[in-house]
Design an enzyme around this catalytic site. Structure first.
Site, PDB file in Angstrom:
ATOM      1  N   GLY A  12       0.433  -1.034  -0.007  1.00  9.25           N
ATOM      2  CA  GLY A  12      -0.391  -0.152  -0.038  1.00  9.25           C
ATOM      3  C   GLY A  12       0.805   1.050   0.663  1.00  9.25           C
ATOM      4  O   GLY A  12       1.857   1.329   0.801  1.00  9.25           O
ATOM      5  N   ARG A  73       0.651  -5.199  -4.863  1.00  5.91           N
ATOM      6  CA  ARG A  73       0.598  -6.110  -3.671  1.00  5.91           C
ATOM      7  C   ARG A  73       1.238  -7.767  -4.715  1.00  5.91           C
ATOM      8  O   ARG A  73       1.134  -9.012  -4.282  1.00  5.91           O
ATOM      9  CB  ARG A  73      -0.038  -6.126  -3.598  1.00  5.91           C
ATOM     10  CG  ARG A  73      -0.857  -4.928  -2.118  1.00  5.91           C
ATOM     11  CD  ARG A  73      -1.524  -5.441  -1.744  1.00  5.91           C
ATOM     12  NE  ARG A  73      -2.665  -4.247  -0.974  1.00  5.91           N
ATOM     13  CZ  ARG A  73      -1.512  -3.502   0.380  1.00  5.91           C
ATOM     14  NH1 ARG A  73      -0.743  -4.034   0.923  1.00  5.91           N
ATOM     15  NH2 ARG A  73      -2.592  -2.433   0.663  1.00  5.91           N
ATOM     16  N   ASP A 104       5.079  -4.949   6.016  1.00  2.00           N
ATOM     17  CA  ASP A 104       5.184  -5.776   6.859  1.00  2.00           C
ATOM     18  C   ASP A 104       5.379  -7.149   5.080  1.00  2.00           C
ATOM     19  O   ASP A 104       6.080  -7.627   5.102  1.00  2.00           O
ATOM     20  CB  ASP A 104       4.734  -6.865   8.201  1.00  2.00           C
ATOM     21  CG  ASP A 104       3.347  -6.570   7.341  1.00  2.00           C
ATOM     22  OD1 ASP A 104       3.056  -5.469   6.660  1.00  2.00           O
ATOM     23  OD2 ASP A 104       2.309  -7.115   8.283  1.00  2.00           O
ATOM     24  N   THR A 126       4.457   1.858   6.671  1.00  2.00           N
ATOM     25  CA  THR A 126       2.986   1.881   6.210  1.00  2.00           C
ATOM     26  C   THR A 126       2.639   3.134   7.347  1.00  2.00           C
ATOM     27  O   THR A 126       3.373   3.757   7.963  1.00  2.00           O
ATOM     28  CB  THR A 126       2.968   0.669   7.053  1.00  2.00           C
ATOM     29  OG1 THR A 126       1.810   0.724   7.037  1.00  2.00           O
ATOM     30  CG2 THR A 126       3.381  -0.163   8.563  1.00  2.00           C
ATOM     31  N   ASP A 128       0.293   1.833   8.944  1.00  4.01           N
ATOM     32  CA  ASP A 128      -0.512   1.637   9.933  1.00  4.01           C
ATOM     33  C   ASP A 128       0.488   1.212  10.721  1.00  4.01           C
ATOM     34  O   ASP A 128      -0.373   1.250  12.175  1.00  4.01           O
ATOM     35  CB  ASP A 128      -0.777   0.075   9.552  1.00  4.01           C
ATOM     36  CG  ASP A 128      -1.394  -0.497   8.527  1.00  4.01           C
ATOM     37  OD1 ASP A 128      -2.040   1.031   8.481  1.00  4.01           O
ATOM     38  OD2 ASP A 128      -1.431  -1.190   7.355  1.00  4.01           O
ATOM     39  N   ASP A 130       2.759  -0.934  12.441  1.00  4.47           N
ATOM     40  CA  ASP A 130       3.174  -1.693  12.978  1.00  4.47           C
ATOM     41  C   ASP A 130       3.963  -2.483  12.567  1.00  4.47           C
ATOM     42  O   ASP A 130       4.194  -3.368  12.812  1.00  4.47           O
ATOM     43  CB  ASP A 130       1.688  -2.672  12.441  1.00  4.47           C
ATOM     44  CG  ASP A 130       1.372  -2.676  11.205  1.00  4.47           C
ATOM     45  OD1 ASP A 130       2.767  -1.889  10.544  1.00  4.47           O
ATOM     46  OD2 ASP A 130       0.823  -3.780  10.573  1.00  4.47           O
ATOM     47  N   ARG A 172      -4.789  -1.617   9.335  1.00  5.56           N
ATOM     48  CA  ARG A 172      -4.943  -2.862   9.226  1.00  5.56           C
ATOM     49  C   ARG A 172      -5.362  -3.671  10.955  1.00  5.56           C
ATOM     50  O   ARG A 172      -6.205  -3.453  11.221  1.00  5.56           O
ATOM     51  CB  ARG A 172      -3.629  -4.054   8.842  1.00  5.56           C
ATOM     52  CG  ARG A 172      -4.031  -4.915   7.952  1.00  5.56           C
ATOM     53  CD  ARG A 172      -2.970  -6.065   7.287  1.00  5.56           C
ATOM     54  NE  ARG A 172      -3.247  -4.885   5.565  1.00  5.56           N
ATOM     55  CZ  ARG A 172      -2.841  -5.215   5.286  1.00  5.56           C
ATOM     56  NH1 ARG A 172      -1.677  -5.695   5.348  1.00  5.56           N
ATOM     57  NH2 ARG A 172      -2.803  -4.612   3.520  1.00  5.56           N
TER      58      ARG A 172
HETATM   59  O1  F6P Z   1      -1.479  -1.333   5.104  1.00  9.09           O
HETATM   60  C1  F6P Z   1      -2.129  -0.039   5.201  1.00  9.09           C
HETATM   61  C2  F6P Z   1      -3.701  -0.139   4.172  1.00  9.09           C
HETATM   62  O2  F6P Z   1      -4.077   1.098   4.233  1.00  9.09           O
HETATM   63  C3  F6P Z   1      -4.224  -0.911   5.889  1.00  9.09           C
HETATM   64  O3  F6P Z   1      -4.362   0.049   6.583  1.00  9.09           O
HETATM   65  C4  F6P Z   1      -5.899  -1.091   4.941  1.00  9.09           C
HETATM   66  O4  F6P Z   1      -6.297  -2.617   5.845  1.00  9.09           O
HETATM   67  C5  F6P Z   1      -5.148  -1.901   3.857  1.00  9.09           C
HETATM   68  O5  F6P Z   1      -4.074  -1.084   3.467  1.00  9.09           O
HETATM   69  C6  F6P Z   1      -5.712  -1.279   2.446  1.00  9.09           C
HETATM   70  O6  F6P Z   1      -5.550  -2.178   1.006  1.00  9.09           O
HETATM   71  P1  F6P Z   1      -5.461  -1.337  -0.563  1.00  9.09           P
HETATM   72  O7  F6P Z   1      -5.076   0.181  -0.548  1.00  9.09           O
HETATM   73  O8  F6P Z   1      -5.268  -2.602  -0.778  1.00  9.09           O
HETATM   74  O9  F6P Z   1      -6.830  -1.439  -0.691  1.00  9.09           O
END
Ligand code: F6P
Length: 345
Positions: A12, A73, A104, A126, A128, A130, A172
């Site tokens: 992401g 991804r 991660d 990230t 997040d 995390d 997440r």
């Molecule tokens: O890991 C970053 C994040 O924004 C999370 O907080 C969220 O759940 C996910 O990516 C969303 O993913 P996508 O952009 O693939 O919808």
């Protein structure tokens, strides 16, 4: 032959990525090290899609959100001959190592490649926050600021209409964005995966406020929280190529809002902050942190010091073991959550 380094952004996107790219390219240019920018993360590596970068290209990009190298991804470990294709790509370009910028999942792949003998350096990215072995990841500050401002603003409409407002926040499996923005904004109930409240308890807190004459409530809800009394089968959710649930598809904010209204009789609305949290210009903190991490990653590359991740320890940028960093998820601790509990009334 002069050193050549590859760079990619994967997973992401998040604000501050361009600052890292600039840091790497500028620092390498000081030593005449050539940098090859792969397009769209590991996909670009596999398909040998990218270009040689120069300092003109990275001039003034630090203030722009997203990533000029674009992202995907793509999981090379799930591809037939993935690691061999990575090696071939690096060899054909004469790259000594790849600086992999990601969360991660991306860094987990980089670590597996290191274990197969391929030279990688990780940069933690990230919203997040995390990732283990770093106090902060860049992107988090921008996202948490956005959530804070949104919840500050939502108070006016919630208060005018005497409503409960449920705010669904990304993150997440962890509640870093929710907990810190809840401490900073005027939030009344904070619900995160590490310290989940039951539906009954959330309703009790909201109702108590009304009984005390406070006629509105803001509920900050981290997207992955499991709420007792609002059970669901998570297996119905789609997973991405790394096996992560696609939490935004859960509609947990909407479901919680409907349940609060049903149980308390209080008019309730929900809002999903969604990808706005990852969008737009990075804050000063994320621009500076991204730049510093990029410079450190370039220094490691030029010193042939592979299998490391750069991170922030206090105010110092350090190099830590990539393996250790991806071994464990960094979760919100009890001390921080208690402060949120004290602030959210
Ligand atoms: O890991 C970053 C994040 O924004 C999370 O907080 C969220 O759940 C996910 O990516 C969303 O993913 P996508 O952009 O693939 O919808």
């Amino acid at each position: 032959m002069a050193i050549r380094v590859g760079i990619l952004t994967s997973g992401g996107d998040c604000p501050g990525l361009n600052a890292v790219i600039r840091g790497v390219v500028e620092r390498c240019a000081m030593q005449d090290v050539k940098v090859f920018g792969y397009h769209e993360g590991w996909r670009g590596v596999i398909e040998q899609d990218g270009h040689w970068m120069d300092t003109a290209e990275v001039e003034s990009i630090q203030g722009r959100g997203g990533t000029i190298l674009r992202t995907s991804r793509t999981n090379v470990m799930k591809m037939e001959n993935g690691p061999a294709l990575v090696r071939r790509s690096m060899e054909s370009l004469g790259l000594e190592c790849i600086v992999a910028i990601g969360g991660d999942d991306t860094l987990g792949v980089a670590n597996q490649l290191v274990e197969l003998g391929q030279p990688m350096i990780g940069v933690p990215q990230t919203i997040d926050n995390d990732l283990n072995c770093t106090d902060y990841t860049f992107g988090f500050d921008t996202a948490a600021n956005m959530a804070m401002r949104a919840m500050d603003d939502l108070c006016t409409t919630a208060s005018s209409h005497s409503r409960v407002m449920v705010v669904e926040i990304m993150g997440r499996n962890t509640g870093w964005i929710a907990v810190q923005s809840a401490i900073a904004a005027n939030v009344n109930v904070c619900v995160i995966p590490e310290f989940p409240l039951s539906l009954e308890e959330i309703c009790r807190r909201v109702k108590k406020r009304y009984d005390e004459g406070k006629h509105y409530s803001i509920v900050a809800l981290a997207e992955a929280t499991r709420i007792k009394g609002l059970d669901e089968d998570l297996e119905r959710l789609e997973k991405d190529s790394f096996g992560n649930y696609k939490y935004p598809e859960r509609n947990i904010g909407q479901r919680l809002a409907e349940a609060i209204e049903e149980k308390t009789g209080l008019e309730t609305r929900h809002i999903v902050l969604g990808h706005l949290q990852r969008s737009g210009a990075p804050t000063l903190f994320d621009r500076v942190l991204g730049t510093r991490l990029g410079v450190k990653a370039a220094d490691l590359a030029m010193a042939h010091d592979y299998g490391k991740m750069v991170g922030l320890a206090g105010t110092t940028v350090v190099a830590v073991s990539l393996k250790e960093a991806v071994n464990m998820r960094k979760e919100v601790d009890a001390e921080l959550y208690e402060i949120a509990e004290m602030c959210c009334r």
